[in-house]
Scaffold this active site. Structure first.
Site, PDB file in Angstrom:
ATOM      1  N   ASN A   1       0.901  -1.201  -0.027  1.00 32.52           N
ATOM      2  CA  ASN A   1      -0.155   0.065  -0.022  1.00 32.52           C
ATOM      3  C   ASN A   1       0.925   1.530   0.117  1.00 32.52           C
ATOM      4  OD1 ASN A   1      -1.900   1.788   0.061  1.00 32.52           O
ATOM      5  ND2 ASN A   1      -3.009   0.928   1.992  1.00 32.52           N
ATOM      6  N   ASP A   2       1.283   1.677   1.154  1.00 32.28           N
ATOM      7  CA  ASP A   2       2.025   2.900   1.240  1.00 32.28           C
ATOM      8  C   ASP A   2       3.265   3.083   0.283  1.00 32.28           C
ATOM      9  OD1 ASP A   2       0.423   3.665   3.234  1.00 32.28           O
ATOM     10  OD2 ASP A   2       1.869   2.868   4.827  1.00 32.28           O
ATOM     11  N   VAL A   3       3.972   1.735   0.003  1.00 31.78           N
ATOM     12  CA  VAL A   3       5.172   2.058  -0.841  1.00 31.78           C
ATOM     13  C   VAL A   3       4.653   2.207  -2.311  1.00 31.78           C
ATOM     14  CG1 VAL A   3       6.342   0.584   0.420  1.00 31.78           C
ATOM     15  CG2 VAL A   3       5.234  -0.492  -1.135  1.00 31.78           C
ATOM     16  N   THR A   4       3.335   2.271  -2.690  1.00 31.78           N
ATOM     17  CA  THR A   4       2.917   2.663  -3.847  1.00 31.78           C
ATOM     18  C   THR A   4       2.274   3.962  -3.957  1.00 31.78           C
ATOM     19  OG1 THR A   4       0.868   1.552  -3.763  1.00 31.78           O
ATOM     20  CG2 THR A   4       2.532   0.061  -4.494  1.00 31.78           C
TER      21      THR A   4
ATOM     22  N   ALA B   1       0.767   3.779   7.554  1.00 30.75           N
ATOM     23  CA  ALA B   1       1.056   5.197   7.742  1.00 30.75           C
ATOM     24  C   ALA B   1      -0.212   5.923   7.884  1.00 30.75           C
ATOM     25  CB  ALA B   1       1.804   5.955   6.583  1.00 30.75           C
TER      26      ALA B   1
END
Lengths: 467, 98
Positions: free
Chosen positions: A393-396, A434
């Protein structure tokens, strides 16, 4: 010293040099997957030589206790190494770190007992190194166990913030310095136990405010501590072998810690102060999300994939949770048979420890040359037809590039949004760790595929077969 | 007594080893970071050397028991660490390699 004893001591030191060389060459061979297994064998040879050298060079007075301890330890180690699932590797590493720290602390205790029994004066440097060994060892022990608990879900993964934690931490630090001074001035087991107790408490307090998804940083750091504790023990005993091997581990842990914090665009201090995802998360979930998303069914996803020329899979921790790595590999094989180029994009903080995704995919027989780092793959997304995001999720999240107010602003991300189209597999619309909404969901090119990842991938695979 | 010379030598070894570790380990690719961690776990089991020294030189029962505990804890790291690292590394293969 008799010539005989001197001779033995020299043999020991020569063997230690051989062991040190083997450790270093072994680590060097970890530089490539092709030689890594051999490197690990060299390191284990080095360990055997170091143990033999120690036995040869010193008069070991009683063997019963040593052999007993060794058998029990070896049995526990072998059992856990065989039984552990690859998804639980972070827990295993965390708990092993803890045992390593504990060993250093216990050795320091044993040495102090011996010195006090001997009745001779204890030099200042010895007392200080004994304290260093027990303090680093103690912090590593409880810190690792809390990290284990958070990874396993036994301890709440959300950051736990005590109201007056800074006051407590400062008080503990003062207590630690005071007990060290006490031990130097007047060597006693009481001072040692106070320092040990404080170290154990500090380990808990340091790790408990850190959120679950920051655990990769914590494990890497504790890994480094377990090495430094070993090196400190080397100072206590005046043993170079311990200092060298301990330093190698210490350096390794520090490097990994830095790689992890860099990949999250955070400083180590920021991670250690904890609380990430609490305040920001509360603010993020405050407003209800009303923007529409496009959702898709497995059969349509299968069509998209089957008619693509190039596909990139983007696995995250969700893949590990769903245990979908084998299904993903099956789907990938099927697509490759159709002549479609398939690669995997691995973000450095995907998974729960450095390199975790790579091990999970290796277990599912994915060749390592198909796994690409952030730098290698990011330029490729714009030439890719379909990017399939599974449990990441957050890394994209593209707002890391654009939205200066976002808590993840500046974090290096995978440029998934540059692919021609994107399939995002998710259980629901929840935000990532996050606590920020992923802007990816709302792009026109993004199709959401809701449901269990393993299930969805299986359905896609059977649809692709039928096409 | 306080032995400045021995301490300086130990510090020299410590600093040089950190530098070697840094140089060697920065070259480990991200793909192998998990085996690197479990492998370095095993190497931190080197404290078994210290455990042997303490256990072997202990006069009283307390010292022997502490030594035995330390040997046991270190052995978990050594045996478990090397075995699990080998188990992982065995799985890494290149395309087309069975």
């Amino acid at each position: 010293m008799s010539t005989d004893a001197l001779f033995h001591m020299n043999i020991t030191n020569v063997m230690y040099i051989v062991a040190a060389i083997l450790f270093i060459v072994g680590l060097k061979q970890l530089g490539s997957p092709a030689t890594a297994r051999n490197g690990n064998r060299m390191s284990s040879m080095a360990m055997l030589i170091a143990v033999l050298a120690t036995v040869v060079g010193n008069d070991i007075m009683s063997w019963e206790w040593i052999i007993g301890g060794a058998i029990v330890g070896a049995a526990i180690g072998a059992f856990s190494a065989r039984k552990v699932a690859m998804t639980e590797m972070p827990q295993l590493v965390a708990i092993f770190n803890g045992f390593g720290g504990a060993a250093s602390a216990v050795i320091a205790a044993g040495e102090l007992v011996r010195l006090i029994d001997n009745g001779a004066d204890i030099a200042e440097d010895v007392s200080i190194t004994i304290m260093a060994s027990v303090i680093v060892g103690g912090v590593t022990l409880t810190g690792s166990f809390i990290a284990y608990g958070k990874l396993q879900g036994v301890v709440p993964t959300r950051p736990l913030l005590l109201p007056i934690r800074n006051v407590i931490n400062v008080a503990l630090l003062i207590g630690m310095i005071a007990s060290t001074v006490w031990l130097v001035v007047d060597p006693s087991m009481t001072a040692f136990f106070i320092a040990g107790g404080i170290a154990l408490a500090l380990g808990i307090l340091v790790v408990i405010p850190i959120g679950g998804a920051d655990m990769p940083v914590v494990i890497a750091l504790l890994n480094s501590y377990s090495g430094i504790a070993g090196a400190a023990t080397g100072f206590v005993l005046g043993n170079n072998m311990l200092i060298i091997a301990g330093s190698l581990v210490g350096a390794s842990g520090l490097i990994l810690t830095r790689i992890m914090t860099k990949a999250m665009n955070r400083s180590l201090a920021n991670v250690m102060l904890g609380g990430f995802g609490v305040e920001d998360g509360a603010a993020g979930s405050g407003e209800e999300e009303t923007r529409p998303v496009t959702s898709i069914q497995p059969d349509d996803a299968a069509t998209m994939l089957a008619y693509a020329q190039s596909v990139i899979f983007v696995p995250g921790y969700g893949l590990a949770v769903a245990q979908a790595q084998h299904q993903v590999r099956e789907l990938a094989d099927l697509l490759k048979e159709k002549g479609i180029s398939v690669r995997y994009a691995i973000h450095p903080v995907a998974g729960r420890m450095p390199g975790h995704m790579n091990v999970l995919l290796a277990e599912a027989n994915v060749p390592y040359d198909e796994l690409k780092d952030l730098d290698e793959i990011n330029g490729e997304f714009q030439r890719t037809d379909v990017a399939v995001v599974i449990g990441a999720n957050d890394v994209t999240n593209p707002s890391a590039r654009t939205d200066t107010s976002s808590p993840i602003y500046g974090m290096p991300i995978l440029n998934v949004d540059q692919a021609q189209s994107v399939i995002m597999m998710k259980r629901g619309m929840s935000s990532g760790f996050a606590g920020v909404q992923n802007e990816m969901f709302f792009l026109d090119k993004t199709q959401m595929l809701f449901g269990d990842a393993k299930d969805s991938v299986e359905k896609i695979t059977s649809e692709v077969k039928d096409l | 007594m306080f032995d400045a010379e021995a301490l300086i030598i130990a510090l020299t070894v410590f600093v040089l080893a950190i530098f070697i570790g840094y140089e060697v380990i920065t070259k480990v690719p991200p793909t192998l970071h998990t085996p690197l961690m479990s492998g370095s776990n095993a190497i931190s089991g080197i404290v078994i050397v210290g455990a042997l020294l303490v256990a072997g030189q202990a006069d009283g029962l307390v010292g022997q028991i502490l030594g035995a505990i330390a040997v046991g804890l270190a052995m978990i790291n050594v045996v478990g660490g090397f075995m699990v690292t080998d188990r992982m590394l065995k799985m890494f293969r290149r395309s087309g390699q069975k």
